[in-house]
Motif scaffolding. Structure first.
Motif, PDB file in Angstrom:
ATOM      1  N   MET A   1      -4.963  39.220  55.997  1.00 11.86           N
ATOM      2  CA  MET A   1      -4.972  37.678  56.170  1.00 11.86           C
ATOM      3  C   MET A   1      -4.382  37.396  57.581  1.00 11.86           C
ATOM      4  O   MET A   1      -3.580  37.861  58.220  1.00 11.86           O
ATOM      5  CB  MET A   1      -3.934  36.963  55.247  1.00 11.86           C
ATOM      6  CG  MET A   1      -3.770  35.708  55.185  1.00 11.86           C
ATOM      7  SD  MET A   1      -5.365  34.460  54.455  1.00 11.86           S
ATOM      8  CE  MET A   1      -4.953  35.011  52.915  1.00 11.86           C
ATOM      9  N   GLN A  30     -10.292  28.789  49.890  1.00 10.52           N
ATOM     10  CA  GLN A  30     -10.127  30.000  48.817  1.00 10.52           C
ATOM     11  C   GLN A  30     -10.698  31.364  49.138  1.00 10.52           C
ATOM     12  O   GLN A  30     -11.823  31.787  48.820  1.00 10.52           O
ATOM     13  CB  GLN A  30     -11.272  29.419  47.569  1.00 10.52           C
ATOM     14  CG  GLN A  30     -10.923  28.108  47.282  1.00 10.52           C
ATOM     15  CD  GLN A  30     -12.204  27.869  46.190  1.00 10.52           C
ATOM     16  OE1 GLN A  30     -12.576  28.490  45.270  1.00 10.52           O
ATOM     17  NE2 GLN A  30     -12.158  26.232  46.131  1.00 10.52           N
ATOM     18  N   PRO A  31      -9.662  32.057  49.784  1.00  8.32           N
ATOM     19  CA  PRO A  31     -10.148  33.444  50.266  1.00  8.32           C
ATOM     20  C   PRO A  31     -10.848  34.358  49.284  1.00  8.32           C
ATOM     21  O   PRO A  31     -11.526  35.110  49.646  1.00  8.32           O
ATOM     22  CB  PRO A  31      -8.863  33.833  50.869  1.00  8.32           C
ATOM     23  CG  PRO A  31      -8.177  32.775  51.131  1.00  8.32           C
ATOM     24  CD  PRO A  31      -8.300  31.655  50.089  1.00  8.32           C
ATOM     25  N   SER A  32     -10.204  34.177  48.025  1.00  9.13           N
ATOM     26  CA  SER A  32     -10.895  35.045  46.958  1.00  9.13           C
ATOM     27  C   SER A  32     -12.329  34.623  46.627  1.00  9.13           C
ATOM     28  O   SER A  32     -13.028  35.435  45.936  1.00  9.13           O
ATOM     29  CB  SER A  32     -10.039  35.261  45.736  1.00  9.13           C
ATOM     30  OG  SER A  32      -9.743  34.061  45.051  1.00  9.13           O
ATOM     31  N   TYR A  33     -12.636  33.442  46.776  1.00  5.04           N
ATOM     32  CA  TYR A  33     -14.023  32.707  46.433  1.00  5.04           C
ATOM     33  C   TYR A  33     -14.231  31.835  47.520  1.00  5.04           C
ATOM     34  O   TYR A  33     -14.415  30.907  47.065  1.00  5.04           O
ATOM     35  CB  TYR A  33     -13.716  32.217  44.961  1.00  5.04           C
ATOM     36  CG  TYR A  33     -15.041  31.835  44.354  1.00  5.04           C
ATOM     37  CD1 TYR A  33     -15.997  32.631  43.819  1.00  5.04           C
ATOM     38  CD2 TYR A  33     -15.415  30.278  44.261  1.00  5.04           C
ATOM     39  CE1 TYR A  33     -17.124  32.093  43.214  1.00  5.04           C
ATOM     40  CE2 TYR A  33     -16.593  29.944  43.663  1.00  5.04           C
ATOM     41  CZ  TYR A  33     -17.560  31.028  42.939  1.00  5.04           C
ATOM     42  OH  TYR A  33     -18.730  30.606  42.662  1.00  5.04           O
ATOM     43  N   PRO A  34     -14.718  32.480  48.785  1.00  3.38           N
ATOM     44  CA  PRO A  34     -14.915  31.692  49.996  1.00  3.38           C
ATOM     45  C   PRO A  34     -15.852  30.612  50.034  1.00  3.38           C
ATOM     46  O   PRO A  34     -17.011  31.131  49.535  1.00  3.38           O
ATOM     47  CB  PRO A  34     -15.026  32.813  51.072  1.00  3.38           C
ATOM     48  CG  PRO A  34     -15.479  34.035  50.484  1.00  3.38           C
ATOM     49  CD  PRO A  34     -14.893  33.982  49.049  1.00  3.38           C
ATOM     50  N   TYR A  72     -21.435  28.597  49.986  1.00  2.00           N
ATOM     51  CA  TYR A  72     -20.635  29.864  50.221  1.00  2.00           C
ATOM     52  C   TYR A  72     -20.252  30.179  51.555  1.00  2.00           C
ATOM     53  O   TYR A  72     -21.264  29.751  52.325  1.00  2.00           O
ATOM     54  CB  TYR A  72     -21.231  31.157  49.432  1.00  2.00           C
ATOM     55  CG  TYR A  72     -21.431  31.061  47.898  1.00  2.00           C
ATOM     56  CD1 TYR A  72     -20.074  31.273  47.064  1.00  2.00           C
ATOM     57  CD2 TYR A  72     -22.576  30.651  47.323  1.00  2.00           C
ATOM     58  CE1 TYR A  72     -20.411  31.159  45.965  1.00  2.00           C
ATOM     59  CE2 TYR A  72     -22.711  30.735  46.037  1.00  2.00           C
ATOM     60  CZ  TYR A  72     -21.537  30.865  45.175  1.00  2.00           C
ATOM     61  OH  TYR A  72     -21.563  30.646  43.869  1.00  2.00           O
ATOM     62  N   ALA A  78     -16.331  34.939  56.646  1.00  2.00           N
ATOM     63  CA  ALA A  78     -15.273  35.373  56.020  1.00  2.00           C
ATOM     64  C   ALA A  78     -14.642  36.919  56.527  1.00  2.00           C
ATOM     65  O   ALA A  78     -13.342  36.903  56.760  1.00  2.00           O
ATOM     66  CB  ALA A  78     -15.812  35.865  54.727  1.00  2.00           C
ATOM     67  N   TRP A  83     -10.921  37.767  55.590  1.00  2.00           N
ATOM     68  CA  TRP A  83     -10.609  37.440  53.863  1.00  2.00           C
ATOM     69  C   TRP A  83     -11.466  38.350  53.338  1.00  2.00           C
ATOM     70  O   TRP A  83     -11.529  38.466  51.990  1.00  2.00           O
ATOM     71  CB  TRP A  83     -11.274  35.959  53.626  1.00  2.00           C
ATOM     72  CG  TRP A  83     -10.446  34.911  54.035  1.00  2.00           C
ATOM     73  CD1 TRP A  83      -9.240  34.926  54.661  1.00  2.00           C
ATOM     74  CD2 TRP A  83     -10.721  33.642  54.107  1.00  2.00           C
ATOM     75  NE1 TRP A  83      -8.935  33.660  54.860  1.00  2.00           N
ATOM     76  CE2 TRP A  83      -9.788  32.729  54.450  1.00  2.00           C
ATOM     77  CE3 TRP A  83     -11.688  32.773  53.487  1.00  2.00           C
ATOM     78  CZ2 TRP A  83      -9.509  31.565  54.540  1.00  2.00           C
ATOM     79  CZ3 TRP A  83     -11.925  31.451  53.435  1.00  2.00           C
ATOM     80  CH2 TRP A  83     -10.682  30.915  53.806  1.00  2.00           C
ATOM     81  N   SER A  84     -12.260  39.449  54.133  1.00  2.00           N
ATOM     82  CA  SER A  84     -13.014  40.128  53.274  1.00  2.00           C
ATOM     83  C   SER A  84     -12.520  41.800  53.360  1.00  2.00           C
ATOM     84  O   SER A  84     -11.791  41.875  53.820  1.00  2.00           O
ATOM     85  CB  SER A  84     -14.647  40.208  53.685  1.00  2.00           C
ATOM     86  OG  SER A  84     -14.603  40.296  55.002  1.00  2.00           O
TER      87      SER A  84
END
Length: 84
Positions: A1, A30-34, A72, A78, A83-84
Motif C-alpha cells: 500500500m 476500493q483497493p480490493s475491487y478497484p 474499473y 492500480a 494496489w495489485s
C-alpha cells in the motif's frame, strides 16, 4: 500500500502542479475491487459541524465529492497505486 498522504489543500495543489490543467481527474477507490469515479464538487465545512444547531468550533475541512462511477480502475493505475 502506498503510504504517501495528501492531508491538506496545499499538498493536493502541490501534487497536481506537475500535470497539465486540462488533464482529467478521477478518484480511485476500493483497493480490493478497484473502481474509478469522477469528482463532482468541492465543499468546505467545519470539521465538527453536526447540523444539530451546535455551533462548530473546529477549523474547516475541504471535502471532495465523488461524481459518477466511470468503471474499473485500469491495471496500470492500480499498479501505480500499489494496489495489485
Amino acid at each position: 500500500m502506498n503510504d504517501n498522504r495528501i492531508a491538506t489543500v496545499g499538498e493536493l495543489i502541490a501534487a497536481l502542479t506537475n500535470y497539465h490543467p486540462a488533464t482529467p481527474i478521477r478518484v480511485a477507490t476500493q483497493p480490493s475491487y478497484p473502481m474509478e469515479h469522477t469528482l463532482r464538487c468541492v465543499v468546505c465545512t467545519p470539521d465538527d459541524c453536526e447540523g444539530d444547531g451546535t455551533p462548530p468550533t473546529d477549523p474547516p475541512v475541504a471535502w471532495l465529492g465523488v461524481g459518477g462511477q466511470v468503471g474499473y480502475l485500469p491495471a496500470p493505475a492500480a499498479d501505480a497505486l500499489r494496489w495489485s
